[in-house]
Scaffold this motif. Structure first.
Motif: not given
Length: 207
Positions: A114-134
């Motif tokens: 879960f440590i990499p998964l949580i880090a990945g989840g936060i990273f994906c949220l940041a991508l969404y926040h930056q409009s990098q959906v792709g």
């Protein structure tokens, strides 16, 4: 060395293996996780089509906030369904094998996963926040692959192969951004089903 001594050594090795690795993972959990992912992929295509987006026939797709939110909810529901099925089949297998499901090894496994998964989840949220959906689908595959490889030292080593496949697929999908959903379906759908069937035939069915 007589036969009894060989049996005792084999028994000791088996006990050491059980104490150092979490071996109650069921192949059926992988199969059902893959099925859920493919159902989610079909649902995502339906949602896109309902929004007037022909996924396979448009070079450039502009996602509205509504469709992005719907896809996010769909992804979360798929994750919850996969986790619940994994818990159910793992619990059932541990009861059948008379193995304690909650042990120090289990907690080390979950921590490594879960440590990499949580880090990945936060990273994906940041991508969404930056409009990098792709980039979200590739990032999910990459971080999931890393999580599996990281956790493999506390469970059956076969999970390594699934982790490497997810990682390679995620990196490959970075070069085909417009087809993120397809790579997501292959990684979380088809690969999980293939892995689950192999594990079921190797461990569950033989037990």
């Amino acid at each position: 060395m007589n036969k009894n001594a060989q049996q005792d050594i084999a028994h000791i090795r088996d006990m050491m293996e059980r104490s150092s690795r979490f071996i109650s993972l069921s192949g059926l959990s992988g199969v059902f996780a893959g099925i859920f992912a493919l159902v989610a992929f079909g649902t995502a295509l339906w949602l896109l089509n309902d929004s007037g987006i022909a996924y396979f026939h448009e070079d450039t797709i502009i996602y509205s906030e509504k469709i992005v939110f719907q896809l996010f909810v769909l992804c979360m529901l798929t994750l919850v369904a996969a986790l619940l099925s994994a818990f159910f089949f793992t619990y059932r297998k541990s009861k059948r094998d008379q193995v304690n499901m909650w042990s120090p090894t289990t907690y080390r496994l979950l921590s490594s996963l879960f440590i990499p998964l949580i880090a990945g989840g936060i990273f994906c949220l940041a991508l969404y926040h930056q409009s990098q959906v792709g980039l979200i689908a590739p990032a999910m595959l990459v971080f999931y692959g890393l999580a599996l490889v990281n956790a493999s030292k506390y469970t059956i080593t076969d999970i390594n192969y699934l982790g490497y496949c997810e990682l390679i697929l995620g990196l490959l999908s970075l070069f085909f951004i417009g087809y993120g959903l397809v790579f997501w379906a292959i990684g979380f759908g088809l690969l999980h089903i293939i892995y689950g069937v192999v594990m079921y035939r190797k461990y569950d069915k033989a037990a």
